[in-house]
Design a protein around this motif. Structure first.
Motif, PDB file in Angstrom:
ATOM      1  N   ASP A 160       0.831  -1.211   0.000  1.00  0.00           N
ATOM      2  CA  ASP A 160       0.000   0.000   0.000  1.00  0.00           C
ATOM      3  C   ASP A 160       0.860   1.254   0.000  1.00  0.00           C
ATOM      4  O   ASP A 160       0.564   2.238  -0.686  1.00  0.00           O
ATOM      5  CB  ASP A 160      -0.917  -0.006   1.220  1.00  0.00           C
ATOM      6  N   GLN A 161       1.940   1.217   0.806  1.00  0.00           N
ATOM      7  CA  GLN A 161       2.804   2.382   0.873  1.00  0.00           C
ATOM      8  C   GLN A 161       3.482   2.650  -0.469  1.00  0.00           C
ATOM      9  O   GLN A 161       3.616   3.795  -0.901  1.00  0.00           O
ATOM     10  CB  GLN A 161       3.861   2.173   1.960  1.00  0.00           C
ATOM     11  N   ARG A 162       3.891   1.563  -1.145  1.00  0.00           N
ATOM     12  CA  ARG A 162       4.505   1.729  -2.459  1.00  0.00           C
ATOM     13  C   ARG A 162       3.518   2.318  -3.460  1.00  0.00           C
ATOM     14  O   ARG A 162       3.863   3.188  -4.265  1.00  0.00           O
ATOM     15  CB  ARG A 162       5.043   0.384  -2.965  1.00  0.00           C
ATOM     16  N   GLN A 163       2.269   1.830  -3.413  1.00  0.00           N
ATOM     17  CA  GLN A 163       1.249   2.367  -4.313  1.00  0.00           C
ATOM     18  C   GLN A 163       1.000   3.847  -4.041  1.00  0.00           C
ATOM     19  O   GLN A 163       0.837   4.665  -4.964  1.00  0.00           O
ATOM     20  CB  GLN A 163      -0.056   1.575  -4.144  1.00  0.00           C
ATOM     21  N   LYS A 164       0.973   4.190  -2.748  1.00  0.00           N
ATOM     22  CA  LYS A 164       0.740   5.586  -2.386  1.00  0.00           C
ATOM     23  C   LYS A 164       1.875   6.487  -2.860  1.00  0.00           C
ATOM     24  O   LYS A 164       1.653   7.567  -3.413  1.00  0.00           O
ATOM     25  CB  LYS A 164       0.575   5.688  -0.871  1.00  0.00           C
ATOM     26  N   ASN A 165       3.115   5.996  -2.648  1.00  0.00           N
ATOM     27  CA  ASN A 165       4.267   6.779  -3.097  1.00  0.00           C
ATOM     28  C   ASN A 165       4.262   6.959  -4.618  1.00  0.00           C
ATOM     29  O   ASN A 165       4.588   8.029  -5.143  1.00  0.00           O
ATOM     30  CB  ASN A 165       5.563   6.101  -2.658  1.00  0.00           C
ATOM     31  N   LYS A 166       3.897   5.885  -5.308  1.00  0.00           N
ATOM     32  CA  LYS A 166       3.845   5.979  -6.767  1.00  0.00           C
ATOM     33  C   LYS A 166       2.783   6.976  -7.222  1.00  0.00           C
ATOM     34  O   LYS A 166       2.987   7.768  -8.150  1.00  0.00           O
ATOM     35  CB  LYS A 166       3.552   4.585  -7.346  1.00  0.00           C
ATOM     36  N   ALA A 167       1.617   6.950  -6.537  1.00  0.00           N
ATOM     37  CA  ALA A 167       0.550   7.883  -6.898  1.00  0.00           C
ATOM     38  C   ALA A 167       0.968   9.330  -6.614  1.00  0.00           C
ATOM     39  O   ALA A 167       0.661  10.241  -7.388  1.00  0.00           O
ATOM     40  CB  ALA A 167      -0.720   7.535  -6.130  1.00  0.00           C
ATOM     41  N   ASP A 168       1.675   9.531  -5.482  1.00  0.00           N
ATOM     42  CA  ASP A 168       2.130  10.882  -5.166  1.00  0.00           C
ATOM     43  C   ASP A 168       3.098  11.400  -6.214  1.00  0.00           C
ATOM     44  O   ASP A 168       3.019  12.567  -6.658  1.00  0.00           O
ATOM     45  CB  ASP A 168       2.788  10.898  -3.784  1.00  0.00           C
ATOM     46  N   LYS A 169       4.040  10.537  -6.634  1.00  0.00           N
ATOM     47  CA  LYS A 169       4.988  10.964  -7.661  1.00  0.00           C
ATOM     48  C   LYS A 169       4.290  11.281  -8.967  1.00  0.00           C
ATOM     49  O   LYS A 169       4.629  12.245  -9.659  1.00  0.00           O
ATOM     50  CB  LYS A 169       6.030   9.870  -7.884  1.00  0.00           C
ATOM     51  N   LYS A 170       3.288  10.462  -9.289  1.00  0.00           N
ATOM     52  CA  LYS A 170       2.558  10.700 -10.528  1.00  0.00           C
ATOM     53  C   LYS A 170       1.801  12.016 -10.479  1.00  0.00           C
ATOM     54  O   LYS A 170       1.747  12.781 -11.448  1.00  0.00           O
ATOM     55  CB  LYS A 170       1.597   9.536 -10.774  1.00  0.00           C
ATOM     56  N   LYS A 208       4.211  14.882 -11.016  1.00  0.00           N
ATOM     57  CA  LYS A 208       4.574  15.044 -12.426  1.00  0.00           C
ATOM     58  C   LYS A 208       3.462  15.741 -13.210  1.00  0.00           C
ATOM     59  O   LYS A 208       3.702  16.577 -14.064  1.00  0.00           O
ATOM     60  CB  LYS A 208       4.887  13.689 -13.042  1.00  0.00           C
TER      61      LYS A 208
END
Length: 929
Positions: free
Chosen positions: A577-587, A590
């Motif tokens: 979940d944390q990885r998904q959240k971090n990925k969404a934040d980076k997206k 951008k």
């Protein structure tokens, strides 16, 4: 006088010019000689450098061979260098040393033979060359070597017995390679040419009448040549028509009818074999498939001589292929059974592929089968031990084969014998060999289950009546890490049951209950069964108490392990979940950097398409895959309007447009309750709508089929099938996993994603099923019917499933469900470690790893266990909780606090609105406690 003086002056001038020319030529010659000398010096220096380099390389190769004598390539390189340097004596020794370890190829033999023939031109040394030829023809059946052998023997025809020796060699040559379809003809022709030369020597001169003795010799020689022609014409060889024409011309009379019959049969056989022979000629090395096809053909024909020659031809080109040697030696063992041929072939096999344990094992069995003396068998076994097998288990198997041989030599009716002592000594030596040599090389003994010790213990108990020795061996087995396995204890118990007494049986079972960790229930059941049959009431009570205590402890351990596994699964989920959240934040970051204009434009375009979809089509659907994941319709469905400016580029796109127009006219036809979701179809499936309709027509009337296409008109591999009745859905779901053009078709219910966001499907149980077995390590060629036939001998098979990839290819895994737990437990003990084909399978009770807890409907993290919230740096030693204890517990177990609100009515079923908690509400909660 003037004339004479001018002539003299002219002559003097010419002489001076000639002298000057000679001096110039001498100077040029000296310069040329000087340059040549310099070049020769440079060449000598270069050659000396090359010689030094070659000598250094030769020494390096010799040192490498002193370390590992079985390095085939090193032998070949050394022979090439020695031949290049002209070191004939060292070259001879190198070739001899290599021939002692390996069979030599046809090229190496021919080079060696030609060198030896040049070195031994004198007649007294011809016998050494004959010996070398005899050795060469035993390695492989090579027509060129036989032809060279026969031609060399013709040179000694004038010696005593030379004529008979030449004929003997030619006869052996045609017997060995006369059936070779492409090269055999050369041997036959050489044989006939030799006999024609002899015929010319016995014929009388023209005009002289031969005597009776001369006429007799002439007739005998003519008959020899006739016989050679007849024998050759009976063999299917390439270009045999030319041989027949030559025979007609030579005989000067009509060919006999018997010869014609044999000739026609040979032509028919040649017509059958010619395509196979041409395929061999055109194929590139190693030609394994072509040779195997030829071998299969000859095996069907059933001619042993032709089967042997095609095997030999294949082995001459593929001498390092163990499988071909195995098939050839197996054929000889089972079909021909000629001692000399069988044993020589086995010897050649292990010399070509010494690293293959199976060939050594077959060789030992063949030696015993043909009553070879004990010294020969022992010598072959010792060679096998130093052959350099590639895995530890190979040494276990070769030791087992040798120990079996020694056991069959023992006469157990005698209390003591030399053979029995040798058997016991060999058992002890094998254990020491595994412990030292094998473990040192591979890091393991290769005999984790102590099979050799088990066999030794059973021999001591059964044949030698020495149960005490058998118990000592089993104590050693169980102390080598095998005490935790139920099957090991039960094997020991069966030994005591057969050859021991009840006291030791009871003792073994009690120890088994305490030590077994894989199947303690089964061991407990065996102990209780034993006490029912043999024990007293006191024994029964002790057994019940011991089994109950043990099983309670096992259940506690399993519960702890389950909690630990759940914690681990939850931690993994949190990380995900944390990885998904971090990925969404980076997206999101951008997107923000690109500016608001591009985002708004893209959002407007997406909204337009979304509105088009919602206006004329059903909501997006999704289905649960076999791994618990979901597949969403991210591409255009057949019924969706294409985007503006879209032009279908192929037939599939036109089909999609046609289907879309039909669905637009009747959008009310879509009904999820009467539909199923189809996936995992091949992208290359032609006319998917028609083929899906044909697949599901047997389930009931089909209202519509909606395959999903991409924007370019390519099929996406999934779609929907809608029936006229909900009854047909249940029948359609039964077609799940049916194979469609080589891939399993997945069929699942059609569920609206928006209305059922937590809907997931996994049709198989994810918890332990004690009546179901999990089998791994199966050969990919194993079919469901073959595995079911194996499992039937261990109980009633209720269900069997082979696990495959999405493409339909097998994974080598299977699940087998038996009628009850007892049958499943027995099957595990008997099938685990079983060999199926060339694979050793692993069998265990089905206990899949815990699936993702979030995939379960209605899952709440607080339902699993309480979760503590620590600071950003984790929980320190002095970190205290400042929340009142009253707030740590839920005031009402039924109601739930969510986002700072509570149910106004206090009832979860009430329809009233909720209100936020105020400061006074919190004060009342604290004071009430």
């Amino acid at each position: 006088m003037a004339a004479s003086s001018s002539a003299e002056q002219t002559q003097l001038h010419d002489m001076e010019e000639e002298e000057e020319g000679m001096e110039e030529r001498e100077m040029e010659s000296d310069e040329e000689n000087r340059m040549r000398g310099e070049n020769s010096d440079e060449e000598e220096d270069d050659s000396s450098d090359d010689e030094k380099e070659n000598e250094a390389e030769i020494q390096r190769l010799e040192e490498q061979l002193s370390i590992n004598a079985f390095d085939y390539n090193c032998h070949v390189d050394l022979i090439k260098l020695l031949k290049q340097e002209g070191e004939l004596l060292r070259l001879r020794k190198a070739r001899q040393k290599m021939s002692e370890l390996f069979p030599l190829t046809e090229e190496i033999w021919l080079e060696w033979l030609k060198d030896e023939i040049r070195l031994t031109e004198e007649e007294p040394n011809r016998e050494k060359v004959y010996e070398l030829f005899e050795k060469a023809v035993t390695d492989y059946i090579c027509p060129d070597i036989w032809l060279e052998f026969a031609q060399y023997s013709i040179g000694g025809m004038g010696l005593p017995g030379g004529m008979e020796k030449v004929r003997s060699i030619f006869e052996r040559a045609v017997m060995a390679v006369g059936l070779h379809m492409t090269k055999g003809q050369a041997v036959w022709e050489a044989y006939r040419e030799f006999e024609n030369v002899i015929l010319s020597t016995v014929q009388p001169p023209p005009g002289r009448v031969p005597s009776c003795e001369e006429q007799g010799c002439l007739n005998v020689q003519l008959e020899r040549i006739h016989t050679l022609f007849r024998r050759q014409l009976a063999v299917p060889l390439m270009d045999m028509e030319a041989t027949f024409a030559e025979y007609e011309e030579w005989s000067e009379q009509e060919v006999a009818e018997t010869v014609m019959i044999q000739y026609r049969k040979a032509l028919q056989q040649l017509a059958k074999c010619k395509p196979l022979e041409e395929a061999l000629i055109l194929a590139e090395p190693p030609k394994m498939a072509e040779y195997q096809a030829f071998i299969d053909f000859e095996l069907k024909e059933g001619d042993p001589a032709r089967i042997q020659i095609i095997y030999e031809r294949g082995l001459a080109e593929n001498c390092l292929v163990p499988d071909m040697w195995t098939k050839y030696t197996t054929y000889l063992d089972r079909q021909l059974k000629f001692k000399d041929l069988v044993l020589s072939s086995h010897e050649r096999a292990v010399r070509n592929c010494p690293w293959t344990m199976g060939l050594w094992k077959s060789y030992l069995l063949a030696l015993e089968r043909y009553d070879a003396d004990h010294a020969t068998v022992s010598d072959v076994f010792e060679k096998a031990l130093i052959a350099g097998f590639i895995q530890a288990t190979d040494y276990v198997e070769i030791w087992q084969a040798f120990l079996d041989y020694l056991r069959r030599r023992v006469d157990f009716s005698k209390e003591s014998s030399k053979e029995l002592e040798e058997l016991r000594g060999s058992f002890a030596r094998s254990l020491e060999y595994m412990k030292q040599d094998v473990e040192e090389r591979f890091g393991e003994s290769g005999d984790a289950s102590c099979i050799i010790m088990q066999i030794w213990a059973r021999i001591e108990a059964l044949h030698c009546k020495n149960i005490q020795k058998a118990r000592e061996l089993w104590d050693s087995i169980l102390t080598k890490g095998n005490a935790k396995y139920a099957n090991m204890w039960l094997e020991y118990y069966n030994l005591e049951r057969s050859y021991g007494d009840n006291a030791h049986c009871r003792k073994a079972l009690h120890r088994a209950v305490q030590c077994t960790s894989d199947y303690p229930e089964h061991v407990c059941e065996v102990l209780l069964t034993f006490e029912r049959v043999e024990g007293s009431l006191e024994d029964w009570d002790v057994a019940v108490l011991k089994t109950e205590t043990r099983l309670n402890r096992v259940n506690e351990q399993r519960a702890k392990a389950a909690v630990k596994e759940a914690n681990h699964a939850r931690q993994e989920e949190d990380r995900g979940d944390q990885r998904q959240k971090n990925k969404a934040d980076k997206k999101g970051q951008k997107k923000g950097q690109k500016g608001p204009g591009a985002v708004l434009k893209r959002k407007a375009t997406q909204d337009d398409h979304h509105n088009d979809w919602n206006n004329d089509s059903a909501p997006k659907r999704r289905r649960g895959t076999r791994d618990g994941a979901t597949e969403e319709n991210m591409e255009t469905e057949a019924g969706r309007n294409p985007p503006p400016g879209y032009k279908p580029g192929n037939k599939r796109a036109q089909q999609g447009s046609a289907a879309q127009s039909q669905n637009d006219e009747k959008p009310e036809l879509r009904n999820d309750d009467c539909s199923v979701f189809i996936s995992n179809l091949a992208y290359t499936l032609e006319e998917p709508e028609a083929k899906l309709r044909a697949q599901f027509e047997s389930c009931g009337p089909v209202a519509q089929v909606r395959p999903v296409f991409a924007t370019k008109g390519t099929f996406k591999g999934y779609g929907y099938v809608q029936f006229e009745s909900t009854v047909s859905v249940a029948e359609a779901l039964k077609l799940d996993r049916r194979e469609v053009e080589g891939r399993p078709m997945f069929v699942s219910p059609c569920v609206d994603k928006k209305e059922n966001p937590d809907f997931k499907i996994f049709k198989y149980n994810t918890t332990m099923e004690r009546q179901k077995l999990f089998i791994s390590g199966l050969p990919f060629s194993c079919t469901k019917e073959q595995l079911e036939e194996i499992c039937k001998s261990h109980g009633t098979v209720k269900d069997l499933r082979l696990v495959t990839y999405r493409s339909g290819k097998p994974k080598g895994l299977a699940y087998v469900e038996f009628a009850d737990v007892t049958q499943a437990s027995q099957a595990v003990l008997k099938m685990d470690g079983m060999d199926i084909g060339e694979n050793k399978i692993c069998v265990a009770i089905s206990n899949p790893p815990r699936r993702n807890m979030m995939d379960k409907p209605g899952f709440d993290r607080t339902d699993l266990m309480p979760r503590q919230v620590f600071g950003g740096r984790g929980r320190g030693r002095t970190q205290l909780s400042l929340i009142p204890r009253s707030l740590h517990r839920q005031s009402e177990p039924v109601s739930k606090v969510k986002n700072g609100t509570v149910d106004a009515a206090g009832d979860s079923s009430a329809a009233g609105e909720t209100k936020p908690l105020s400061n006074s509400d919190f004060a009342r909660m604290l004071l009430s406690k």
